[in-house]
Design an enzyme around this catalytic site. Structure first.
Site, mmCIF file in Angstrom:
data_model
loop_
_atom_site.group_PDB
_atom_site.id
_atom_site.type_symbol
_atom_site.label_atom_id
_atom_site.label_comp_id
_atom_site.label_asym_id
_atom_site.label_seq_id
_atom_site.Cartn_x
_atom_site.Cartn_y
_atom_site.Cartn_z
ATOM 1 N N CYS A 2 45.867 53.632 -24.565
ATOM 2 C CA CYS A 2 45.127 53.933 -23.352
ATOM 3 C C CYS A 2 43.651 53.600 -23.540
ATOM 4 O O CYS A 2 43.045 53.962 -24.538
ATOM 5 C CB CYS A 2 45.242 55.394 -22.909
ATOM 6 S SG CYS A 2 46.910 55.892 -22.547
ATOM 7 N N ARG A 27 44.555 47.884 -25.161
ATOM 8 C CA ARG A 27 44.922 49.226 -25.624
ATOM 9 C C ARG A 27 46.147 49.778 -24.910
ATOM 10 O O ARG A 27 46.702 50.803 -25.312
ATOM 11 C CB ARG A 27 43.750 50.195 -25.437
ATOM 12 C CG ARG A 27 42.582 49.885 -26.348
ATOM 13 C CD ARG A 27 41.502 50.918 -26.177
ATOM 14 N NE ARG A 27 41.943 52.234 -26.575
ATOM 15 C CZ ARG A 27 41.554 52.862 -27.674
ATOM 16 N NH1 ARG A 27 40.729 52.273 -28.500
ATOM 17 N NH2 ARG A 27 41.983 54.070 -27.945
ATOM 18 N N TRP A 75 48.935 53.317 -21.687
ATOM 19 C CA TRP A 75 50.115 53.093 -22.524
ATOM 20 C C TRP A 75 50.949 54.362 -22.338
ATOM 21 O O TRP A 75 50.550 55.442 -22.763
ATOM 22 C CB TRP A 75 49.708 52.907 -23.984
ATOM 23 C CG TRP A 75 50.853 52.520 -24.860
ATOM 24 C CD1 TRP A 75 51.319 51.262 -25.093
ATOM 25 C CD2 TRP A 75 51.680 53.401 -25.637
ATOM 26 N NE1 TRP A 75 52.391 51.301 -25.955
ATOM 27 C CE2 TRP A 75 52.632 52.598 -26.311
ATOM 28 C CE3 TRP A 75 51.717 54.787 -25.828
ATOM 29 C CZ2 TRP A 75 53.597 53.128 -27.154
ATOM 30 C CZ3 TRP A 75 52.680 55.321 -26.673
ATOM 31 C CH2 TRP A 75 53.612 54.484 -27.328
ATOM 32 N N ASN A 101 43.550 60.076 -22.793
ATOM 33 C CA ASN A 101 44.249 59.312 -23.829
ATOM 34 C C ASN A 101 44.767 60.311 -24.855
ATOM 35 O O ASN A 101 43.997 61.149 -25.335
ATOM 36 C CB ASN A 101 43.255 58.340 -24.492
ATOM 37 C CG ASN A 101 43.845 57.649 -25.695
ATOM 38 O OD1 ASN A 101 45.064 57.509 -25.806
ATOM 39 N ND2 ASN A 101 42.997 57.221 -26.622
ATOM 40 N N GLY A 102 46.068 60.254 -25.178
ATOM 41 C CA GLY A 102 46.626 61.216 -26.135
ATOM 42 C C GLY A 102 47.785 61.942 -25.490
ATOM 43 O O GLY A 102 48.346 61.477 -24.486
ATOM 44 N N GLU A 487 55.233 41.320 -43.529
ATOM 45 C CA GLU A 487 54.262 41.014 -42.476
ATOM 46 C C GLU A 487 54.765 39.877 -41.579
ATOM 47 O O GLU A 487 54.622 39.926 -40.354
ATOM 48 C CB GLU A 487 52.915 40.659 -43.126
ATOM 49 C CG GLU A 487 51.835 40.204 -42.168
ATOM 50 C CD GLU A 487 51.422 41.250 -41.142
ATOM 51 O OE1 GLU A 487 51.808 42.426 -41.268
ATOM 52 O OE2 GLU A 487 50.729 40.879 -40.169
ATOM 53 N N LYS A 491 55.199 40.356 -37.623
ATOM 54 C CA LYS A 491 54.456 39.534 -36.659
ATOM 55 C C LYS A 491 55.410 38.827 -35.700
ATOM 56 O O LYS A 491 55.161 38.769 -34.505
ATOM 57 C CB LYS A 491 53.609 38.538 -37.442
ATOM 58 C CG LYS A 491 52.373 38.111 -36.777
ATOM 59 C CD LYS A 491 51.130 38.847 -37.237
ATOM 60 C CE LYS A 491 51.191 40.331 -36.939
ATOM 61 N NZ LYS A 491 50.096 41.069 -37.473
ATOM 62 N N GLU A 494 56.898 41.308 -33.236
ATOM 63 C CA GLU A 494 55.872 41.799 -32.337
ATOM 64 C C GLU A 494 55.552 40.815 -31.202
ATOM 65 O O GLU A 494 55.491 41.208 -30.042
ATOM 66 C CB GLU A 494 54.616 41.985 -33.196
ATOM 67 C CG GLU A 494 53.698 43.053 -32.782
ATOM 68 C CD GLU A 494 52.557 43.214 -33.789
ATOM 69 O OE1 GLU A 494 51.843 44.174 -33.619
ATOM 70 O OE2 GLU A 494 52.368 42.385 -34.703
ATOM 71 N N HIS A 510 71.823 42.563 -52.318
ATOM 72 C CA HIS A 510 72.340 43.936 -52.243
ATOM 73 C C HIS A 510 72.669 44.330 -50.804
ATOM 74 O O HIS A 510 72.730 45.519 -50.497
ATOM 75 C CB HIS A 510 71.324 44.891 -52.873
ATOM 76 C CG HIS A 510 71.055 44.592 -54.310
ATOM 77 N ND1 HIS A 510 71.925 44.954 -55.320
ATOM 78 C CD2 HIS A 510 70.063 43.891 -54.898
ATOM 79 C CE1 HIS A 510 71.453 44.531 -56.481
ATOM 80 N NE2 HIS A 510 70.321 43.867 -56.253
ATOM 81 N N LYS A 609 47.082 48.379 -29.156
ATOM 82 C CA LYS A 609 46.268 48.006 -30.319
ATOM 83 C C LYS A 609 45.964 49.206 -31.208
ATOM 84 O O LYS A 609 45.923 49.102 -32.414
ATOM 85 C CB LYS A 609 44.974 47.380 -29.809
ATOM 86 C CG LYS A 609 44.054 46.871 -30.894
ATOM 87 C CD LYS A 609 44.560 45.569 -31.426
ATOM 88 C CE LYS A 609 43.720 45.032 -32.567
ATOM 89 N NZ LYS A 609 44.470 44.026 -33.332
HETATM 90 C C1 AGP Z 1 49.929 44.758 -36.334
HETATM 91 O O1 AGP Z 1 50.049 43.481 -35.815
HETATM 92 C C2 AGP Z 1 50.258 45.845 -35.417
HETATM 93 N N1 AGP Z 1 49.596 45.744 -34.176
HETATM 94 C C3 AGP Z 1 50.339 47.221 -36.011
HETATM 95 O O2 AGP Z 1 51.361 47.231 -36.944
HETATM 96 C C4 AGP Z 1 49.060 47.783 -36.653
HETATM 97 O O3 AGP Z 1 48.811 47.113 -37.849
HETATM 98 C C5 AGP Z 1 49.247 49.287 -36.911
HETATM 99 O O4 AGP Z 1 49.417 49.917 -35.680
HETATM 100 C C6 AGP Z 1 48.089 49.903 -37.667
HETATM 101 O O5 AGP Z 1 46.894 49.866 -36.947
HETATM 102 P P1 AGP Z 1 45.531 50.230 -37.649
HETATM 103 O O6 AGP Z 1 45.224 49.165 -38.631
HETATM 104 O O7 AGP Z 1 44.529 50.278 -36.522
HETATM 105 O O8 AGP Z 1 45.710 51.564 -38.305
#
Ligand code: AGP
Length: 614
Positions: A2, A27, A75, A101-102, A487, A491, A494, A510, A609
């Site tokens: 948010c 956000r 969000w 927000n929250g 990672e 990615k 995502e 395994h 984000k």
């Molecule tokens: C990464 O591409 C993501 N958007 C997500 O995993 C992110 O790294 C995670 O939410 C942690 O965020 P931060 O670094 O702000 O703590």
């Protein structure tokens, strides 16, 4: 999660708020809304499900002249992404507007008395009741700032709340409760701003004040008064932030993600500047408050983070072990806090968070603070909450990152951890001169090596065109490349919504090997290092089961040509720093595949984000 923006001053508030919402859309983009005071001091409210463009089409030139107001991009936590659930929310008389927000955990209990009074709520959100409660307080003669403070005191959970009331147009009250949701106040000339994060304020001012949990800001165009939890007036400093507003615009790039991928040579340059020194070769990390004696006394390090930041922490573990000879472990921050971790004042806790506001990471840091652990945080956002909990901050120096997928902040955090490992290693007397020389030279070469890696883009785009239709991917790596396999999978999931699994290559036989057939390609990171031959065996095993393989290999390595289906060759780099280049090529691959599939690269569905809910 948010985005919040508010403005009070002399300029057209509507446009300023809409521009701010655009900058905050990363956000959350389930809905957007705006509340302004029109010329008659009546509230004008517009809300629309979906992205900000929907809100703008709905408004269609009807924005009233106004000099103050608030806006929100959502969000969703409670209630679907609909117009009715969009913020701002109003009290029944339409005199108080609130954005939030929250999560308000006890919102149902707070709603009950109103329902018993026969009042109806128009949304399913946990937020709307805040407007009802604030309006009740004002009705009883309580001042707006005090009313907000009284109301947030009744809430359970963590939140950032911003409220306005028709009785006093031009006044905005913001409150921060717990760790969820930062609030930053921007100071202009005869005007003030409030936002959930710095990016929205950068075009207007770099002079800002951050609210701490429990604090309230009473904002008017010419002054801001701050209160602590007990309602006492607080003196808070105005800080000048270094971020460049131009860095937060897309420029000639099609997406922020691509722009941020291409900014990584600069991120590396900024990250090594002043830290990696020659003659003699050594690494100095700025502003660490620990004496050499304290550093020698650390007996263990625990690294925590979430998502990409946890993957950076996994790379950091290697650096801390290798250079500082500290036993190091990594944990997902959300798991760590509920595990009864064994901590003591000799355990160094290193958290990684680009936003510095991730609630799981903050909660884990609080746990470490209670145990008396010394703490260092790796962060990208000046003044964020993690930087205020930790004893020291090592900045990622990546500048504003707008795309939801982390790219340049990963590179910034891995270099920060590399520098930290070397710095602590030197203080602990664990580092020899040759290692120091090699690592310093390797780091100084990184900006150029990343630049060269980016030249792979056309080749990656060509691969993306061939692989974009697959629905499942496997990513394999060993040692320092294992976190990059995780990672790469994260990615891809995502930004392109393809199912992808990241595994330590040794784990493949395994279980995951059962998945392999011609419909599941494998991205194998097989750089020239001490585990390269083992990676080669893993690749052969995949090939034996008709799996397609994209191999990421070192500069002049031809040993997998003819075995892997496709090969991506990285430039020469110091092996310890290879994850930086692997990360870049993985980012390009995910990006290009997502573009091929027509995905919404910068704002993938369901994500945000900054993750300020558990
Ligand atoms: C990464 O591409 C993501 N958007 C997500 O995993 C992110 O790294 C995670 O939410 C942690 O965020 P931060 O670094 O702000 O703590």
């Amino acid at each position: 999660m948010c985005g919040i923006i508010g403005y009070t001053g002399q300029r057209p508030a509507g446009q300023i708020i809409l521009d701010g919402l655009r900058r905050l859309e990363y956000r959350g983009y389930d809905s957007a809304g705006i509340a302004l005071f029109d010329a008659n001091h009546e509230l004008y409210v517009a809300r629309a499900a979906g992205k900000i463009d929907n809100l703008i089409s709905k408004i269609e030139g009807s924005l009233p002249p106004a000099v103050s107001g608030i806006g929100h991009t959502r969000w969703a936590t409670h209630g679907a992404a609909t117009d009715l659930n969009a913020h701002p929310h109003l009290d029944p008389a339409g005199r108080v507007a609130v954005v939030h927000n929250g999560i308000i955990e006890n919102f149902e209990a707070l709603r009950r008395p109103f329902v018993e009074r026969g009042l109806a709520f128009s949304s399913d959100t946990d937020t709307e009741v805040l407007a009802f409660l604030i309006a009740d307080e004002i009705q009883a003669g309580v001042d707006l700032a005090r009313a907000v403070q009284n109301v947030v005191a009744q809430t359970q959970g963590a939140a950032a709340v911003v409220a306005i009331c028709c009785d006093e147009p031009g006044r905005i009250v913001a409150a921060r409760v717990g760790n969820a949701g930062g609030i930053v106040i921007g100071h202009g000339d005869g005007e003030r701003f409030v936002a959930s994060d710095l990016a929205a304020l950068l075009p207007h001012t770099r002079r800002v004040t951050f609210l701490e949990p429990g604090e309230v800001a009473d904002i008017r165009p010419d002054e801001v008064t701050y209160y602590d939890t007990a309602g006492h007036v607080l003196a808070k400093p105005v800080e000048t932030q270094p971020w460049d507003p131009v860095a937060a615009v897309k420029g000639r790039y099609k997406h922020f993600m691509l722009k941020e991928i291409h900014e990584q040579p600069d991120t590396a340059l900024d990250s090594v500047r002043g830290r990696y020194l020659t003659a003699p070769h050594r690494v100095e990390v700025e502003d660490l408050p620990f004496t050499a004696e304290q550093v020698r006394d650390f007996n263990r390090v625990v690294l925590i983070g979430m998502g990409t930041s946890m993957h950076a922490a996994m790379v950091g573990r290697h650096y801390l072990e290798r250079y500082a000879r500290l036993p190091a472990e990594v944990d997902n921050a959300a798991e760590f806090r509920y595990r009864s971790p064994v901590l003591d004042p000799r355990t160094l806790v290193i958290s990684v968070a680009q936003s510095g506001e991730t609630i799981d990471t903050l909660a884990a840091m609080d746990e470490a603070r209670r145990a008396g652990c010394p703490q260092i945080t790796i962060c990208n956002t000046p003044g964020a909450q993690t930087t205020r909990i930790a004893d020291a901050t090592v900045y990622m120096r990546a500048g504003p990152e707008i795309a939801v997928a982390s790219t340049k902040t990963l590179v910034g955090s891995m270099i920060a951890l590399h520098a930290l490992g070397l710095h602590l290693g030197r203080l602990r007397g664990a580092l020899d001169a040759e290692t120091s020389r090699r690592q310093v030279e390797g780091a100084l070469h990184l900006p150029a090596a990343i630049g060269e890696t980016l030249l792979l883009e056309p080749r990656v785009a060509e691969l993306a065109a061939r692989y974009a239709a697959y629905e499942d991917f496997l990513f394999l790596g060993r040692g320092l490349s294992y976190p990059m396999a995780l990672e790469g999978a994260l990615k891809l999931k995502e930004v392109s919504y393809i199912h992808a699994e990241g595994y330590a290559a040794g784990e493949m036989k395994h279980g995951p090997i059962a998945l392999i057939d011609e419909r599941m390609p494998t991205v194998a990171i097989a750089l020239r290092d001490e585990v390269r031959d083992k990676m080669r065996s893993n690749i052969e095993q995949v090939k034996a089961r008709r799996g397609r393989v994209i191999a990421i290999v070192s500069a002049d390595d031809v040993s997998l040509d003819g075995i892997a289906d496709d090969v991506l060759r990285l430039p020469e780099v110091e092996p310890d720093l290879s994850p930086v280049l692997t990360a870049v090529v993985m980012q390009l691959l995910s990006y290009e595949i997502a573009v091929e599939r027509g995905a919404d690269v910068d704002q993938p569905r369901n994500l945000a984000k900054t993750v300020t809910v558990e």
